[in-house]
Design a protein around this motif. Structure first.
Motif, PDB file in Angstrom:
ATOM      1  N   TYR A  66       0.839  -1.202   0.000  1.00 13.62           N
ATOM      2  CA  TYR A  66       0.000   0.000   0.000  1.00 13.62           C
ATOM      3  C   TYR A  66       0.875   1.254   0.000  1.00 13.62           C
ATOM      4  CZ  TYR A  66      -3.842   3.134   1.212  1.00 13.62           C
ATOM      5  OH  TYR A  66      -4.765   4.125   1.196  1.00 13.62           O
ATOM      6  N   THR A  98       2.539   1.686  -3.409  1.00 17.34           N
ATOM      7  CA  THR A  98       1.571   2.141  -4.406  1.00 17.34           C
ATOM      8  C   THR A  98       1.279   3.627  -4.272  1.00 17.34           C
ATOM      9  OG1 THR A  98       0.535  -0.031  -4.437  1.00 17.34           O
ATOM     10  CG2 THR A  98      -0.768   1.785  -5.308  1.00 17.34           C
ATOM     11  N   HIS A  99       1.176   4.091  -3.014  1.00 16.78           N
ATOM     12  CA  HIS A  99       0.809   5.487  -2.774  1.00 16.78           C
ATOM     13  C   HIS A  99       2.028   6.389  -2.560  1.00 16.78           C
ATOM     14  CE1 HIS A  99      -2.941   3.328  -2.130  1.00 16.78           C
ATOM     15  NE2 HIS A  99      -3.527   4.449  -2.503  1.00 16.78           N
ATOM     16  N   CYS A 116      -7.333   1.802   4.953  1.00 15.59           N
ATOM     17  CA  CYS A 116      -6.390   0.860   5.586  1.00 15.59           C
ATOM     18  C   CYS A 116      -7.103   0.014   6.628  1.00 15.59           C
ATOM     19  CB  CYS A 116      -5.223   1.602   6.224  1.00 15.59           C
ATOM     20  SG  CYS A 116      -4.013   2.214   5.044  1.00 15.59           S
TER      21      CYS A 116
END
Length: 109
Positions: free
Chosen positions: A29, A32-33, A51
């Motif tokens: 995560y 990706t961000h 999340c």
């Protein structure tokens, strides 16, 4: 504590499996961000909510995996605790209470 075998036999390995998978997913995560969770938390409350949804979903998925992988362990532990004994009393001889002599246990109606 009378249910400590659950903590040792089930909770500990479940938490370990959960932490490994969550750590991997949270790393993905963040990648990706392109932000750390701390940065996301400071700047974007909807991302944190996502999340938490992810964590909730993962807990269910990990429990399913854990049950498949450790079915015998779960059954054995619950049996050892007396949680799967028949309610008609026919299995009362299998009861075991830590620190209590079984001959002192009075079972039945």
């Amino acid at each position: 504590m009378l249910v400590q075998p659950l903590n040792l036999s089930i909770t500990k390995p479940f938490k370990s499996m959960l932490c490994d998978i969550l750590e991997e997913l949270l790393d993905q995560y963040e990648d990706t961000h392109h932000q750390s969770l701390q940065e996301i938390q400071k700047s974007n409350t909807s991302a944190i909510a996502k999340c938490w949804v992810l964590v909730t979903q993962v807990v269910g998925q990990v429990w399913d995996q854990f049950c498949l992988k450790h079915q015998e362990l779960i059954v054995e532990t619950f049996h050892k605790l007396g949680l799967t004994l028949t309610i008609d009393g026919s299995s009362d001889g299998e009861l075991s209470v830590k620190g209590i002599d079984l001959s002192l246990l009075e079972t039945g109606d």
